[in-house]
Motif scaffolding. Structure first.
Motif, mmCIF file in Angstrom:
data_model
loop_
_atom_site.group_PDB
_atom_site.id
_atom_site.type_symbol
_atom_site.label_atom_id
_atom_site.label_comp_id
_atom_site.label_asym_id
_atom_site.label_seq_id
_atom_site.Cartn_x
_atom_site.Cartn_y
_atom_site.Cartn_z
ATOM 1 N N THR A 133 34.020 26.118 41.504
ATOM 2 C CA THR A 133 32.770 26.698 42.013
ATOM 3 C C THR A 133 32.819 28.211 41.925
ATOM 4 N N ALA A 134 33.970 28.758 42.287
ATOM 5 C CA ALA A 134 34.106 30.216 42.244
ATOM 6 C C ALA A 134 34.036 30.704 40.804
ATOM 7 N N GLU A 158 30.538 30.731 39.687
ATOM 8 C CA GLU A 158 29.807 31.845 40.278
ATOM 9 C C GLU A 158 30.115 33.134 39.537
ATOM 10 N N LEU A 159 31.402 33.330 39.244
ATOM 11 C CA LEU A 159 31.814 34.532 38.530
ATOM 12 C C LEU A 159 31.155 34.597 37.156
ATOM 13 N N ALA A 160 31.225 33.466 36.453
ATOM 14 C CA ALA A 160 30.694 33.441 35.085
ATOM 15 C C ALA A 160 29.208 33.740 35.092
ATOM 16 N N ILE A 161 28.485 33.080 35.988
ATOM 17 C CA ILE A 161 27.034 33.304 36.020
ATOM 18 C C ILE A 161 26.752 34.744 36.394
ATOM 19 N N LEU A 177 36.357 37.063 43.445
ATOM 20 C CA LEU A 177 37.442 37.163 42.472
ATOM 21 C C LEU A 177 38.787 36.695 43.019
ATOM 22 N N SER A 178 39.092 37.084 44.212
ATOM 23 C CA SER A 178 40.438 36.803 44.720
ATOM 24 C C SER A 178 40.632 35.332 45.063
ATOM 25 N N GLY A 179 39.540 34.577 45.073
ATOM 26 C CA GLY A 179 39.670 33.171 45.410
ATOM 27 C C GLY A 179 40.102 32.300 44.236
ATOM 28 N N PHE A 205 43.617 31.008 35.826
ATOM 29 C CA PHE A 205 42.304 31.272 35.246
ATOM 30 C C PHE A 205 42.273 32.652 34.601
ATOM 31 N N TYR A 206 42.891 33.600 35.259
ATOM 32 C CA TYR A 206 42.868 34.962 34.695
ATOM 33 C C TYR A 206 43.649 35.036 33.391
ATOM 34 N N ILE A 207 44.683 34.238 33.328
ATOM 35 C CA ILE A 207 45.426 34.202 32.057
ATOM 36 C C ILE A 207 44.512 33.650 30.960
ATOM 37 N N HIS A 208 43.877 32.542 31.269
ATOM 38 C CA HIS A 208 42.952 31.918 30.312
ATOM 39 C C HIS A 208 41.875 32.923 29.893
#
Ligand code: HEM
Ligand code: SF4
Ligand code: SF4
Lengths: 542, 363, 175
Positions: free
Chosen positions: B245-246, B249-252, B264-266, B271-274
């Motif tokens: 979900t987070a 939200e970030l992507a949108i 972001l911190s959630g 994911f950040y590596i990806h």
């Protein structure tokens, strides 16, 4: 070749390269039998090419101008801006290797630098170093390298091991055409006067006398008279070719090789007989001594040089006031006529859309160039039953047909010559499908590589083609290889002599000449070469 | 460049690329940098880079019409032309290009008549020599499908075609082939195929000597990068789940140009590596061979019709050149021409002044 | 087991190794292509090596038909004569067979009379080397001939026509 090998070399060759070496830091060895002699200064001077001088490829000092690097790099920059093909092909190769084993020089030599992709990488590595961000930053990691004299020599060596046949381009997922890259590369090294004499001399000759061999007009005419006599001897028919005749309807242009080099000469006799045969039916055709060369070795030098030589065709057509031009059997001549001529030297508004005076067929596919291929012309005649043919006169021949690279992959003329052959011969067998038509193998000596000193190169390059000929020779007894290219006629003869000595080479119109039945001709006992016809062997002996 | 060195360097590079976000986010909490700034920078590089590159290509003209003709030309009416392989019209070119782009037709051409020798003598046979074609095709289509499936994260509501793709992709595994489906929820066929195809593309580079010889680090690098991308993606999906979900939200937020830094911190570091790998990939795109995707559309040997004998092709930089005119020719050879009975423009008497230096040497 | 039987029984192994010796003389970048590409039209070099060393081997073992040996050797050497080999390299693959056979023999159950047989076999190989040398020379000679013929074909007719060739008349030739 001459060096005596050291004992450890004799024992076997260790080809395993050290960990950190690859092709990029492995300079080329320029070997005799492979490289062609350097262009003589007088030949470069005559057409105003730069840096004419005596030099020798095996010397250390190539006598380059002081600012040679600048010249090459500026040359690359200029060509990147002028040719989208070049710019694109420098950028998008993924090195998938699909083209790697498609080149006859790789197949025949096993030299990995003859893989088309690698030939292109030789130039690409210089491009990357000087024109791309990645290459500047990552250097060798991005496959970039400095332009040094060694790199230049390697490039030179391999640019003259490509016959610009485009077989590689057929298999590339992006259509990258190493022939195009070779052409750019050759333009570049010509800026430094690094041509080979086998190209430079024909260029100079062609510029001056109108043909590659430097034949002067009277000798040209003389030669044709000689053919006239030979034809008369064999057929009792006296043909009367005309030259430089104003007001003729059609101008005929064929490579000078047909007039002077065996076995092309027999093809030339074939044309002469065909034209004579059609005279009564209204053919009005002239030859020219000024535009007496269909081939164009300028094309193996630079686009500009090619254009300068090609200009004679339209110029002569205009001077003579003909309606259209008929072109003889030639390979790169036809790639040029198809893909370049009109763009370079057109539009030929003084000409008319070609129409066959015999059949009335409009050659719509030559609407703007106004130049028709002779096999298109003859195929049309045969289709309309305008020729009386006796194919049994070619019964002593078992035929196969070689598609020349240029007419195959730079034009697509496949059916016309086959149609003609099948109508003038009774025994015809195709070579295996992956060696003909668009996949045809090069003769191994095109693009100006048909010199004598590089005979080993030519024989290797000719191996894949000869190998397929050998196959049909063994399977069907093929003894004659037809083609529609003057270079082919000369060089396949040599290649056959080495690989399949039982097979000879002919042009398609030599076969037509054999089969053509004239009113009132004497009975023929031999073909145009003086070989006895099938069934006539005994009579000959008498 | 030796292939061992090439592979080493590329894998080190990819390892570093994985380590950067691991440290940056995992150790130093640089969420905004890796979640917002770098993605924007990478996207900007990607789009601007591609546009610049393509315009750069486009600025160079196509002076000559040089299609590679792979079939019979259009000539006499009774000879059957090959309208796709040797296109006469724009329509033919379009069809040819569609085949090239959608089916990689030129690669497919690799048909080979095989010659095998058995006890009884020679035997002709066809061997399937199309692995490169197959792997390339599988890779590209899977890449496309996976890319499209990602729209699930970018769009709300999820578009119909995305859901359809998802169910097709997953259905194959779960419904039709339950055994191979590992029983894991939502294993996608394309994920598996993509990884397999990439692995094959890598292995063939080493296995086949020719490609080993020509391969540069620049060839291994994108393969490794994609493998790493796929691996992190699979890990996130099946083993180390992140807060979807987070992410969404970030992507949108990113696409609406109003990302919310609070979420972001959630999200887990994986994911950040990806995301970072994706950023590197797309930023690398315009500077590399990956530009082939755009290049193929501009390739003059494929996108031109073979019509230069009946439609004039104009070269914008065509310039006049010096030629050897007929007059110059006749001046040099007039006498022998007259002697041989060849017609000349000017009679012999008018030649006096043109007897020049060169005529001496031909005697 | 005598040598001939040994050579027959281990045929495929020996041929495989011998072929390896030949392929190893090519650059690394192309060895696999030569070895693996099976189409005889896409890979004539590899195909000829494959086919002709088998026949060559069989004829060597039986010690028979010199014609066949010659034609096989010719096929292989005709190719090697135009590749990047020194003359010695071009034909040294024949000698490679001796080494391969000796290696195979090591530790195999062959009886004592072997030494003499092996010597006879190796002598045959040596003879084939000489034959190979002849063939190599012929091929090189052929290349020279072709060069000369080409020049003749290219300008021959021209010179003839221009009366530039001045041939010695028949009747004076044997002075
Ligand atoms: C349109 C026609 C296309 C063709 C014919 C094509 C063909 C190929 C081929 C042959 C490879 C090389 C495989 C190897 O490594 O040997 C490749 C690699 C690749 N392609 Fe394409 N491609 C096309 C379009 C695209 C598009 C639209 C994309 C993506 C946006 C793309 C992305 C990639 C990537 C990321 C690789 C990397 C794998 C590698 O480096 O080898 N391609 N492509
Ligand atoms: S086929 Fe094309 S893309 Fe592949 S290596 Fe050759 S030139 Fe490069
Ligand atoms: S154009 Fe022909 S000769 Fe040149 S690299 Fe390609 S296949 Fe080889």
């Amino acid at each position: 070749m001459a060096d005596t090998p050291k004992p450890e070399e004799l024992a076997g060759i260790d080809y395993l390269p050290p960990l950190f070496r690859g092709w990029i830091n492995e300079p080329a060895q320029i070997r005799p039998g492979i490289y062609c002699y350097a262009a003589k200064p007088k030949n470069l001077d005559y057409v105003g090419m730069p840096n004419a001088r005596e030099w020798n490829p095996v010397d250390d000092d190539w006598k380059l101008p002081e600012n040679w690097k600048e010249i090459i790099l500026d040359g690359i920059r200029e060509r990147l801006e002028k040719f989208r093909s070049f710019k694109l092909f420098m950028d998008i190769c993924v090195r998938c290797g699909a083209c790697a084993d498609k080149c006859h020089f790789f197949i025949g030599s096993g030299d990995p630098k003859n893989m088309p992709v690698l030939r292109a990488e030789l130039l690409r590595s210089i491009y990357r170093k000087n024109f791309t961000v990645g290459g500047k930053i990552f250097g060798i990691l991005a496959g970039a390298r400095d332009l040094t004299e060694d790199v230049l020599k390697e490039l030179w060596y391999y640019l003259y091991q490509c016959t610009e046949c485009r077989r590689c381009s057929l298999f590339c997922p992006y259509g990258i055409d190493t022939a195009e890259i070779t052409m750019m590369g050759r333009e570049l090294i010509n800026l430094l006067g690094l041509n080979i004499d086998w190209i430079a001399a024909p260029v100079a000759n062609c510029y001056r006398t109108g043909n590659h061999l430097g034949i002067q007009p009277h000798a040209y005419k003389d030669m044709m008279d000689f053919f006239t006599d030979e034809i008369e001897e064999i057929t009792n028919i006296k043909v009367e070719p005309s030259f430089n005749r104003k007001g003729a309807e059609i101008l005929f242009i064929t490579p000078s090789g047909d007039v002077f080099a065996d076995p092309g000469t027999y093809t030339c006799m074939g044309y002469m007989m065909l034209f004579h045969y059609l005279q009564e039916q209204g053919l009005d055709i002239t030859w020219s001594t000024y535009a007496s060369e269909g081939g164009n070795f300028g094309y193996f030098t630079s686009h500009e040089m090619a254009k300068r030589l090609n200009a004679k065709m339209y110029a002569e057509a205009e001077r003579l006031g003909v309606k259209w031009i008929l072109g003889g059997e030639c390979g790169h001549m036809w790639r040029i006529l198809n893909q370049y001529m009109d763009t370079w030297n057109g539009p030929p508004d003084f000409l008319e859309e070609p129409v066959s005076p015999i059949t009335g067929t409009k050659f719509e596919n030559a609407k703007t160039t106004k130049m028709v291929h002779i096999t298109e012309f003859t195929a049309d005649l045969i289709k309309h039953n305008k020729l009386k043919l006796d194919p049994s006169r070619n019964d002593h021949l078992v035929m196969t047909y070689h598609d020349s690279c240029n007419t195959a992959r730079g034009m697509g003329i496949f059916e016309e010559p086959r149609y003609v052959i099948n109508n003038v011969c009774n025994n015809f067998y195709e070579m295996p499908p992956e060696t003909i038509r668009e996949q045809t193998f090069c003769c191994g000596s095109g693009a100006g590589l048909n010199a004598g000193e590089d005979m080993e190169l030519r024989m290797r390059g000719g191996l894949p083609r000869a190998n397929a000929v050998k196959h049909v020779h063994e399977k069907h007894g093929v003894n004659m290889l037809a083609c529609i290219c003057a270079i082919d006629r000369a060089v396949l003869t040599s290649s056959m002599e080495y690989w399949v000595p039982e097979v000879n080479v002919t042009g398609v119109h030599e076969l037509v000449g054999n089969a053509l039945v004239f009113e009132g001709e004497g009975e023929r006992t031999t073909d145009l070469r003086g070989e006895p016809l099938a069934g006539m062997e005994e009579e000959e002996d008498v | 460049m030796n292939f061992i060195l090439g592979i080493l360097i590329s894998s080190i590079a990819v390892t570093i690329i994985v380590l950067i976000p691991l440290l940056g986010v995992g150790a130093w909490n640089l969420y905004t940098l890796f979640g917002i700034i770098i993605p924007y920078a990478a996207m900007a590089t990607f789009f601007i880079g591609i546009v610049v590159k393509v315009i750069g290509w486009g600025r160079s003209p196509v002076p000559f019409r040089i299609p590679t003709t792979a079939g019979q030309q259009w000539s006499l009416p009774w000879i059957k032309p090959s309208p796709i392989d040797n296109p006469k019209t724009t329509m033919g070119v379009v069809v040819r290009m569609i085949f090239e782009v959608l089916t990689f037709r030129s690669l497919f051409r690799n048909t080979r008549l095989e010659y095998r020798r058995t006890e009884g003598g020679p035997k002709l046979d066809y061997e399937w020599e199309k692995w490169l074609w197959l792997a390339a095709l599988v890779f590209h289509y899977c890449f496309l499908v996976i890319f499209l499936r990602h729209f699930r994260f970018f769009l709300e509501p999820v578009p119909g075609f995305v859901s359809l793709l998802e169910s097709l992709d997953g259905f194959m595994q779960m419904g039709v082939l339950p055994i191979i489906g590992f029983g894991l929820p939502g294993v996608y066929l394309t994920d598996m195929l993509l990884m397999a195809a990439l692995t094959y593309l890598f292995l063939r580079r080493i296995y086949i000597h020719q490609t080993r010889y020509i391969s540069l680090p620049a060839d291994y690098f994108p393969l490794f990068l994609l493998l790493a991308l796929g691996t992190t993606g699979l890990l996130m999906r099946h083993f180390l789940r992140v807060d979807i979900t987070a992410v969404k939200e970030l992507a949108i937020g990113l696409f609406k140009f109003s990302p919310d830094p609070k979420i972001l911190s959630g999200i887990g570091v994986l994911f950040y590596i990806h995301l970072f790998i994706v950023c590197v990939l797309i930023a690398y795109f315009p500077f590399s061979k990956l530009m082939h995707f755009a290049g193929i559309f501009l390739s003059p040997t494929r996108n031109l019709s073979n019509n230069s004998r009946f439609v004039r092709h104009v070269n914008p930089w065509n310039y006049p050149v010096k030629t050897h005119t007929y007059e110059e020719y006749e001046d040099e050879f007039r006498e022998p021409m007259i002697e041989a009975g060849l017609p000349v423009e000017k009679g012999a008497e008018s030649t006096g002044e043109t007897e020049e230096a060169e005529s001496g040497e031909k005697e | 087991m005598d040598l001939e039987n040994f050579l027959i029984n281990n045929r495929s192994n020996i041929i495989k190794k011998w072929r390896g010796v030949i392929l190893a003389s090519y650059p690394e970048g192309s060895q696999r292509f030569l070895a693996k590409e099976k189409s005889r039209f896409a890979n004539p070099v590899g195909h000829v090596i494959d086919r002709d060393i088998e026949t060559l081997y069989d004829e060597l073992v039986k010690g028979e038909v010199i014609d066949k040996i010659t034609s096989c050797l010719d096929n292989i050497i005709r190719i090697r004569a135009v590749q990047d080999f020194k003359p010695s390299h071009a034909i040294s693959f024949v000698l490679g067979l001796k080494k391969v056979v000796r290696e195979e023999l090591e530790g195999s159950p062959v009886e004592n009379g072997l030494w003499g047989q092996l010597q006879a076999f190796e002598t045959r190989v040596d003879e084939v080397v000489l034959l190979a040398f002849d063939i190599f020379s012929q091929c090189r000679q052929k290349i020279c001939d072709i060069r000369v013929n080409e020049v003749k074909n290219q300008v021959g007719r021209l010179l003839e026509r221009a009366n530039l060739v001045c041939e010695i008349p028949e009747n004076e030739a044997d002075i």
